[in-house]
Design a protein around this motif. Structure first.
Motif, mmCIF file in Angstrom:
data_model
loop_
_atom_site.group_PDB
_atom_site.id
_atom_site.type_symbol
_atom_site.label_atom_id
_atom_site.label_comp_id
_atom_site.label_asym_id
_atom_site.label_seq_id
_atom_site.Cartn_x
_atom_site.Cartn_y
_atom_site.Cartn_z
ATOM 1 N N LEU A 76 -12.700 -0.470 -20.031
ATOM 2 C CA LEU A 76 -11.396 0.077 -20.808
ATOM 3 C C LEU A 76 -11.479 1.459 -20.519
ATOM 4 O O LEU A 76 -12.206 2.364 -20.256
ATOM 5 C CB LEU A 76 -11.741 -0.224 -22.224
ATOM 6 N N GLY A 77 -10.184 2.170 -20.459
ATOM 7 C CA GLY A 77 -10.095 3.401 -20.480
ATOM 8 C C GLY A 77 -9.393 3.866 -19.223
ATOM 9 O O GLY A 77 -9.401 3.329 -18.193
ATOM 10 N N PRO A 78 -8.588 5.072 -19.109
ATOM 11 C CA PRO A 78 -7.823 5.497 -18.086
ATOM 12 C C PRO A 78 -8.621 6.114 -17.004
ATOM 13 O O PRO A 78 -8.204 5.958 -15.799
ATOM 14 C CB PRO A 78 -6.963 6.633 -18.674
ATOM 15 N N ALA A 79 -9.905 6.228 -17.189
ATOM 16 C CA ALA A 79 -10.827 7.062 -16.129
ATOM 17 C C ALA A 79 -11.605 5.786 -15.575
ATOM 18 O O ALA A 79 -12.286 6.215 -14.594
ATOM 19 C CB ALA A 79 -11.714 8.085 -16.674
ATOM 20 N N SER A 80 -11.220 4.633 -15.706
ATOM 21 C CA SER A 80 -12.108 3.530 -15.284
ATOM 22 C C SER A 80 -11.199 2.620 -14.152
ATOM 23 O O SER A 80 -11.746 1.655 -13.865
ATOM 24 C CB SER A 80 -12.490 2.786 -16.409
ATOM 25 N N ALA A 81 -10.234 3.300 -13.449
ATOM 26 C CA ALA A 81 -9.493 2.608 -12.673
ATOM 27 C C ALA A 81 -10.355 2.152 -11.315
ATOM 28 O O ALA A 81 -10.937 2.961 -10.637
ATOM 29 C CB ALA A 81 -8.213 3.381 -12.123
ATOM 30 N N ALA A 82 -10.408 0.986 -11.043
ATOM 31 C CA ALA A 82 -11.236 0.608 -9.728
ATOM 32 C C ALA A 82 -10.122 0.773 -8.413
ATOM 33 O O ALA A 82 -10.579 1.121 -7.650
ATOM 34 C CB ALA A 82 -11.623 -0.848 -9.765
ATOM 35 N N SER A 83 -8.939 0.463 -8.689
ATOM 36 C CA SER A 83 -7.904 0.755 -7.620
ATOM 37 C C SER A 83 -6.585 0.931 -8.533
ATOM 38 O O SER A 83 -6.248 0.449 -9.398
ATOM 39 C CB SER A 83 -7.578 -0.497 -6.985
ATOM 40 N N ALA A 84 -5.992 1.891 -7.844
ATOM 41 C CA ALA A 84 -4.534 2.478 -8.301
ATOM 42 C C ALA A 84 -3.399 1.174 -7.810
ATOM 43 O O ALA A 84 -2.312 1.658 -8.367
ATOM 44 C CB ALA A 84 -4.272 3.843 -7.719
ATOM 45 N N GLY A 85 -3.618 0.632 -7.030
ATOM 46 C CA GLY A 85 -2.696 -0.547 -6.635
ATOM 47 C C GLY A 85 -1.637 0.182 -5.934
ATOM 48 O O GLY A 85 -1.822 1.401 -5.033
ATOM 49 N N SER A 86 -0.453 -0.255 -6.115
ATOM 50 C CA SER A 86 0.661 0.630 -5.293
ATOM 51 C C SER A 86 1.015 1.803 -5.979
ATOM 52 O O SER A 86 1.635 2.920 -5.204
ATOM 53 C CB SER A 86 1.940 -0.254 -5.515
ATOM 54 N N ARG A 87 0.488 2.203 -7.113
ATOM 55 C CA ARG A 87 0.661 3.597 -7.580
ATOM 56 C C ARG A 87 0.378 4.795 -6.691
ATOM 57 O O ARG A 87 0.601 5.707 -6.723
ATOM 58 C CB ARG A 87 0.030 3.707 -8.960
ATOM 59 N N ARG A 88 -0.691 4.350 -5.853
ATOM 60 C CA ARG A 88 -1.236 5.444 -5.261
ATOM 61 C C ARG A 88 -0.263 6.010 -4.061
ATOM 62 O O ARG A 88 -0.231 6.948 -3.672
ATOM 63 C CB ARG A 88 -2.630 4.663 -4.286
ATOM 64 N N TYR A 89 0.692 5.201 -3.831
ATOM 65 C CA TYR A 89 1.773 5.479 -3.054
ATOM 66 C C TYR A 89 2.753 6.644 -3.565
ATOM 67 O O TYR A 89 3.571 7.308 -2.817
ATOM 68 C CB TYR A 89 2.662 4.446 -2.255
ATOM 69 N N GLY A 90 2.529 6.730 -4.887
ATOM 70 C CA GLY A 90 3.492 7.900 -5.632
ATOM 71 C C GLY A 90 4.589 7.240 -6.363
ATOM 72 O O GLY A 90 5.138 6.124 -6.128
ATOM 73 N N LEU A 91 5.205 8.174 -6.969
ATOM 74 C CA LEU A 91 6.358 8.050 -7.922
ATOM 75 C C LEU A 91 7.577 7.563 -7.074
ATOM 76 O O LEU A 91 8.283 6.792 -7.270
ATOM 77 C CB LEU A 91 6.660 9.130 -8.620
ATOM 78 N N HIS A 92 7.714 8.143 -5.604
ATOM 79 C CA HIS A 92 8.841 7.950 -5.211
ATOM 80 C C HIS A 92 8.962 6.533 -4.524
ATOM 81 O O HIS A 92 9.810 5.824 -4.699
ATOM 82 C CB HIS A 92 8.788 8.804 -3.766
ATOM 83 N N TRP A 93 7.829 6.120 -4.290
ATOM 84 C CA TRP A 93 7.695 4.443 -3.703
ATOM 85 C C TRP A 93 7.805 3.624 -4.930
ATOM 86 O O TRP A 93 8.679 2.453 -4.561
ATOM 87 C CB TRP A 93 6.213 4.272 -3.233
ATOM 88 N N ALA A 94 7.474 3.945 -6.145
ATOM 89 C CA ALA A 94 7.727 3.238 -7.373
ATOM 90 C C ALA A 94 9.251 3.200 -7.537
ATOM 91 O O ALA A 94 9.934 2.040 -7.857
ATOM 92 C CB ALA A 94 6.951 3.680 -8.649
ATOM 93 N N ALA A 95 9.890 4.244 -7.378
ATOM 94 C CA ALA A 95 11.406 4.183 -7.417
ATOM 95 C C ALA A 95 11.999 3.555 -6.467
ATOM 96 O O ALA A 95 13.221 2.763 -6.750
ATOM 97 C CB ALA A 95 11.885 5.415 -7.537
ATOM 98 N N VAL A 96 11.690 3.611 -5.409
ATOM 99 C CA VAL A 96 12.349 2.758 -4.227
ATOM 100 C C VAL A 96 12.140 1.295 -4.449
ATOM 101 O O VAL A 96 12.944 0.350 -4.116
ATOM 102 C CB VAL A 96 11.823 3.339 -2.882
ATOM 103 N N TRP A 97 10.822 0.916 -4.910
ATOM 104 C CA TRP A 97 10.466 -0.689 -4.945
ATOM 105 C C TRP A 97 11.391 -1.205 -6.231
ATOM 106 O O TRP A 97 11.771 -2.201 -5.862
ATOM 107 C CB TRP A 97 9.007 -0.733 -5.322
ATOM 108 N N ILE A 98 11.428 -0.344 -7.261
ATOM 109 C CA ILE A 98 12.268 -0.777 -8.319
ATOM 110 C C ILE A 98 13.594 -0.810 -7.853
ATOM 111 O O ILE A 98 14.595 -1.951 -8.161
ATOM 112 C CB ILE A 98 12.124 0.035 -9.633
ATOM 113 N N GLU A 99 14.455 0.034 -6.933
ATOM 114 C CA GLU A 99 15.707 -0.204 -6.538
ATOM 115 C C GLU A 99 16.109 -1.170 -5.872
ATOM 116 O O GLU A 99 16.953 -2.043 -6.088
ATOM 117 C CB GLU A 99 16.069 1.337 -5.783
#
Length: 168
Positions: A76-99
């Motif tokens: 538990l906790g924000p510092a315990s991420a094992a993998s960022a998943g698609s978030r590692r590609y950044g905010l722009h990728w998230a916006a393009v994916w949502i679009e």
């Protein structure tokens, strides 16, 4: 890489930083929510192995660029991420994916269409993000329309997109 970990000094306008962080978090959370609701799980294929390794994830299906990968955690906790998943590609990728999801981009059977409720949620996140950014920069819609190229007027800052004649 999250906005807070990038190698940039903090802006003079801390309200702008707060707005950027809130927008980043909201878009990543929205992409995670959409993926959890409409994305088909990874397919498994039979292998020649026996026992628990008999079925393995289909690599082509798992690595499909249309797939949004959720972050995974160890504890538990924000510092315990094992993998960022698609978030590692950044905010722009998230916006393009949502679009792509909103516009109904053809992805075969990987993703179901968004429901009207999900489309409303996307619109609400976009409204909140715009309001936060405008408030942080003290921008009103009328002021934006008089200076923003996206609203048909001239670009007023150096390096802004638009015809070269309109640049300072």
């Amino acid at each position: 890489m999250p906005l807070t970990l990038r190698e940039h000094p903090a802006p003079l306008n801390l309200d702008a930083l707060d707005a950027a962080l809130a927008t980043e978090s909201a878009l990543f959370d929205l992409a995670d929510t959409i993926a959890a609701a409409v994305q088909r799980p990874v397919r498994y294929g039979r292998t020649e192995q026996r026992g628990r390794h008999r079925y393995q994830p289909d690599r082509a299906n798992r690595d499909d660029p249309h797939r949004w990968h959720l972050p995974t955690t160890r504890d538990l906790g924000p510092a315990s991420a094992a993998s960022a998943g698609s978030r590692r590609y950044g905010l722009h990728w998230a916006a393009v994916w949502i679009e792509g999801r909103v516009l109904g981009e053809n992805t075969g059977d990987l993703l179901a269409p968004l429901t009207p409720r999900m489309l409303d949620e996307v619109a609400a996140v976009a409204r909140r993000a715009r309001a936060d950014v405008e408030r942080a920069h003290s921008v009103t819609a009328a002021r934006c329309a008089s200076t923003c190229r996206a609203h048909g007027a001239r670009a007023s800052s150096p390096g802004a997109p638009g015809p070269a004649a309109n640049r300072s």
